[in-house]
Design a protein around this motif. Structure first.
Motif, mmCIF file in Angstrom:
data_model
loop_
_atom_site.group_PDB
_atom_site.id
_atom_site.type_symbol
_atom_site.label_atom_id
_atom_site.label_comp_id
_atom_site.label_asym_id
_atom_site.label_seq_id
_atom_site.Cartn_x
_atom_site.Cartn_y
_atom_site.Cartn_z
ATOM 1 N N SER A 1 17.304 11.085 6.719
ATOM 2 C CA SER A 1 16.433 10.123 6.006
ATOM 3 C C SER A 1 15.026 10.488 6.328
ATOM 4 N N TRP A 2 14.046 9.745 5.527
ATOM 5 C CA TRP A 2 12.484 10.007 5.484
ATOM 6 C C TRP A 2 11.906 9.546 6.802
ATOM 7 N N VAL A 3 10.684 10.072 7.414
ATOM 8 C CA VAL A 3 10.296 9.645 8.511
ATOM 9 C C VAL A 3 10.182 8.181 8.833
ATOM 10 N N SER A 4 9.593 7.539 7.762
ATOM 11 C CA SER A 4 9.430 5.994 7.986
ATOM 12 C C SER A 4 10.389 5.176 8.033
ATOM 13 N N CYS A 5 11.603 5.645 7.650
ATOM 14 C CA CYS A 5 12.832 4.804 7.436
ATOM 15 C C CYS A 5 13.135 4.458 9.130
ATOM 16 N N PHE A 6 12.683 5.439 9.731
ATOM 17 C CA PHE A 6 12.969 5.259 11.514
ATOM 18 C C PHE A 6 11.655 4.619 12.104
ATOM 19 N N PHE B 1 10.430 0.279 -2.678
ATOM 20 C CA PHE B 1 9.990 1.398 -3.395
ATOM 21 C C PHE B 1 8.807 1.888 -2.917
ATOM 22 N N SER B 2 8.534 3.572 -3.522
ATOM 23 C CA SER B 2 7.314 3.973 -3.155
ATOM 24 C C SER B 2 6.782 4.502 -4.336
ATOM 25 N N PHE B 3 5.439 4.560 -4.296
ATOM 26 C CA PHE B 3 4.773 5.177 -5.556
ATOM 27 C C PHE B 3 3.811 6.471 -5.113
ATOM 28 N N GLN B 4 4.439 7.038 -3.976
ATOM 29 C CA GLN B 4 3.389 8.180 -3.438
ATOM 30 C C GLN B 4 3.680 9.192 -4.405
ATOM 31 N N GLN B 5 2.912 10.295 -4.278
ATOM 32 C CA GLN B 5 2.650 11.525 -5.255
ATOM 33 C C GLN B 5 3.980 11.995 -5.692
ATOM 34 N N GLN B 6 4.870 12.311 -4.712
ATOM 35 C CA GLN B 6 6.029 13.057 -5.021
ATOM 36 C C GLN B 6 6.903 12.391 -5.840
ATOM 37 N N LYS B 7 6.747 11.085 -5.870
ATOM 38 C CA LYS B 7 8.012 10.167 -6.575
ATOM 39 C C LYS B 7 8.115 10.047 -7.908
ATOM 40 N N THR B 8 9.183 9.622 -8.288
ATOM 41 C CA THR B 8 9.679 9.533 -9.822
ATOM 42 C C THR B 8 8.463 8.999 -10.628
ATOM 43 N N THR C 1 0.715 -1.301 0.096
ATOM 44 C CA THR C 1 0.033 -0.038 0.075
ATOM 45 C C THR C 1 0.784 1.135 -0.003
ATOM 46 N N SER C 2 2.178 1.245 0.294
ATOM 47 C CA SER C 2 2.846 2.547 0.369
ATOM 48 C C SER C 2 4.345 2.032 0.659
ATOM 49 N N GLY C 3 5.332 3.143 0.593
ATOM 50 C CA GLY C 3 6.785 2.733 0.854
ATOM 51 C C GLY C 3 6.941 2.471 2.154
ATOM 52 N N SER C 4 6.109 3.197 3.148
ATOM 53 C CA SER C 4 6.223 3.055 4.503
ATOM 54 C C SER C 4 5.805 1.606 4.804
ATOM 55 N N ALA C 5 4.767 1.112 4.246
ATOM 56 C CA ALA C 5 4.219 -0.361 4.558
ATOM 57 C C ALA C 5 5.329 -1.089 3.973
ATOM 58 N N VAL D 1 19.780 1.071 3.884
ATOM 59 C CA VAL D 1 20.841 2.098 2.824
ATOM 60 C C VAL D 1 19.565 2.926 2.107
ATOM 61 N N ILE D 2 19.657 4.108 1.885
ATOM 62 C CA ILE D 2 18.691 4.892 1.194
ATOM 63 C C ILE D 2 19.235 5.657 0.216
ATOM 64 N N HIS D 3 19.000 5.058 -0.945
ATOM 65 C CA HIS D 3 19.398 5.805 -2.243
ATOM 66 C C HIS D 3 18.642 7.124 -2.554
ATOM 67 N N GLU E 1 17.678 -2.262 0.831
ATOM 68 C CA GLU E 1 17.931 -1.077 0.020
ATOM 69 C C GLU E 1 16.454 -0.536 -0.061
ATOM 70 N N ASP E 2 16.578 1.057 0.408
ATOM 71 C CA ASP E 2 15.445 1.739 0.247
ATOM 72 C C ASP E 2 15.379 2.414 -1.049
ATOM 73 N N CYS E 3 14.887 2.206 -2.055
ATOM 74 C CA CYS E 3 15.020 3.019 -3.195
ATOM 75 C C CYS E 3 13.761 3.668 -3.537
ATOM 76 N N ALA E 4 13.063 4.245 -2.498
ATOM 77 C CA ALA E 4 11.668 5.115 -2.642
ATOM 78 C C ALA E 4 11.990 6.261 -3.505
ATOM 79 N N GLU E 5 13.279 6.693 -3.439
ATOM 80 C CA GLU E 5 13.305 8.010 -3.980
ATOM 81 C C GLU E 5 14.095 7.674 -5.269
ATOM 82 N N SER E 6 14.530 6.324 -5.802
ATOM 83 C CA SER E 6 15.369 6.207 -6.815
ATOM 84 C C SER E 6 15.224 5.123 -7.628
HETATM 85 C C1 LIG Z 1 13.426 7.264 1.351
HETATM 86 C C2 LIG Z 1 12.045 6.765 1.594
HETATM 87 N N1 LIG Z 1 11.446 5.962 2.354
HETATM 88 C C3 LIG Z 1 10.393 5.548 2.541
HETATM 89 C C4 LIG Z 1 9.240 6.498 2.004
HETATM 90 C C5 LIG Z 1 7.840 6.074 2.454
HETATM 91 O O1 LIG Z 1 7.086 6.014 1.065
HETATM 92 P P1 LIG Z 1 5.666 6.409 1.251
HETATM 93 O O2 LIG Z 1 5.291 7.966 1.409
HETATM 94 O O3 LIG Z 1 5.127 5.898 -0.056
HETATM 95 O O4 LIG Z 1 5.073 5.884 2.652
HETATM 96 C C6 LIG Z 1 9.883 7.728 1.515
HETATM 97 C C7 LIG Z 1 8.708 8.623 1.216
HETATM 98 O O5 LIG Z 1 8.646 9.905 1.126
HETATM 99 C C8 LIG Z 1 11.063 7.985 1.306
HETATM 100 O O6 LIG Z 1 11.443 9.069 0.783
#
Ligand SMILES: Cc1ncc(COP(=O)(O)O)c(C=O)c1O
Length: 423
Positions: free
Chosen positions: A107-112, A201-208, A80-84, A151-153, A177-182
């Motif tokens: 790093s992004w909120v949900s990485c933590f 990976f993430s397909f949230q609105q702001q993503k590639t 459902t999301s990159g955080s999930a 590791v966050i790309h 590997e967190d490839c949400a942004e790459s």
């Molecule tokens: C590095 C990184 N990891 C994870 C996420 C989480 O993705 P999502 O917003 O789809 O939950 C994001 C989104 O902003 C992100 O930038």
């Protein structure tokens, strides 16, 4: 190079309308519409079954197949999301109470929060001038309790995977590997997501590429795949997955992070555009950088494998925060967007780290008390990261930008540089 007592007067005015940076959402068109309509016409909104048993839903399944092929891995799982996806990947790795996961402080909120949600303890590491995890940190921070490295790309580039994966391998620690942004970025010819043990990976609105919300877990490891499937579907391993590999793991209590067919339809159309988006942004970023790289006092972000980057954001550093602020306000005055496209900032400055709390007292991995935040969670523990994150200027590059925009931006940067540093 000395800081001027006061920045000279800003003489810049906009002479061109540079578009607001935009990625996948701006490419939404016929392809997305057709796939979404197909789902609606078939009235099959749930990925595992629809009204017609002879014609099972196809969108999430096709997305997973094409994603696995694009990344170059055996298995992909829509969520459902990159955080999930992060929680699913951590669950697949078996992270739980008492386990530590090393991740970059920047790093992004949900990485933590994903680590805390599965019961693990996030261990914050310094970044370097790639804006990704610094080599050496895994060795510095590992303990017998370290069970994974995340590791966050960051924004379109692969982190220094030569060094980081060697370090993780030597320590016997799995690499997430967190490839949400790459998505689509490469490291030495291999796509990000195919090098570690498991990736997201993430397909949230702001993503590639985007479906508004949505995410993906990928891996080559059948055991991690089965555990990821169980983690995302209430512990179940349905026939759809059992047709790929036989079940070998016991059922356990999972969450419910299944991707919907409508999400899958949009994400599938977007996935088919990812390399086009990357090629456009990459070409423009290279053009921009070629026009500013000779400027003394400006240092461009280090990209471990420049051949594989995606070019969404160009970062450069100046020597002081005052010069950074002057640069930013002048860019804005000249009509050049210069805000980061992510909400990333240092974890140790976020409210949940300051409190150390989880949703219930017993769920926090920290010894929260009068001495919290403890060492490793305070600003003063991250001198390298602090030095890096307050002096950069960022120029986002997106699909609506043109070569003329890059030439205009480069010209503005050169004028600002002349004003601030002297010609
Ligand atoms: C590095 C990184 N990891 C994870 C996420 C989480 O993705 P999502 O917003 O789809 O939950 C994001 C989104 O902003 C992100 O930038």
């Amino acid at each position: 190079m000395s800081t001027p007592a006061a920045a000279p007067e800003n003489t810049l005015r906009p002479t061109r309308s540079v578009p607001t940076p935009a990625l996948g959402w701006a490419t939404i068109g016929r392809e997305e519409e057709e796939l979404v309509l197909e789902v609606l016409r078939r009235k099959a909104l749930f990925r595992y079954y629809g009204p017609d048993p002879k014609s099972p839903p196809t969108m999430v399944a096709t997305l997973e197949r094409e994603m696995a092929a694009m990344v170059g891995v055996r298995f992909a799982l829509g969520v459902t999301s990159g955080s999930a996806a992060l929680e699913v990947a951590l669950g697949a790795l078996g992270i739980g109470p008492g386990d530590e996961v090393i991740l970059p402080a920047w790093s992004w909120v949900s990485c933590f929060t994903a680590i805390v949600r599965v019961g693990g303890k996030p261990v914050l590491a310094e970044i370097d001038d790639t804006l990704c995890l610094a080599p050496g940190e895994i060795t510095r921070l590992r303990t017998p309790r370290t069970k994974a490295v995340m590791v966050i790309h960051f924004q379109g580039i692969a982190a220094d995977l030569d060094a980081l994966s060697a370090e993780a391998r030597a320590a016997g620690i799995p690499l997430l590997e967190d490839c949400a942004e790459s998505p689509g970025a490469l490291h030495r010819g291999r796509r990000v997501g195919s090098i570690g043990d498991i990736a997201i990976f993430s397909f949230q609105q702001q993503k590639t590429i985007t479906s508004g919300e949505g995410g993906m877990v990928v891996t080559n490891d059948p055991r991690l795949y089965e555990r990821a499937v169980r983690m995302h579907d209430l512990g179940q391993f349905r026939d759809f997955h059992a047709r790929q590999i036989p079940a070998a793991e016991p059922a356990f209590c999972g969450s419910q992070f299944r991707m919907a067919e409508l999400t899958g339809a949009v994400a599938l159309a977007q996935l088919r555009k990812v390399d086009g988006i990357r090629a456009h942004c990459r070409r423009l970023s290279l053009r921009l950088r070629a026009r500013i790289s000779d400027l003394p006092g400006i240092r461009l972000r280090r990209i471990p494998d420049p051949d594989g980057e995606s070019g969404f954001e160009t970062y450069f550093w100046v020597d002081t925060m005052e010069r950074r602020d002057a640069f930013r306000s002048r860019l804005a005055a000249a009509g050049v967007p210069c805000d980061q496209m992510t909400g990333t900032y240092a974890q140790y400055r976020r409210a949940y780290v300051a409190t150390g709390l989880a949703h219930a007292p017993g769920a926090t991995p920290f010894a929260v008390g009068p001495n919290w935040p403890e060492r490793g969670y305070r600003v003063e523990d991250f001198p390298k990261t602090e030095d890096i994150i307050h002096r950069f200027v960022v120029i986002p590059v997106g699909v609506t930008h043109t070569e003329e925009d890059m030439d205009y931006i480069a010209g503005v940067i050169r004028r600002i540089h002349a004003e601030l540093f002297g010609a």
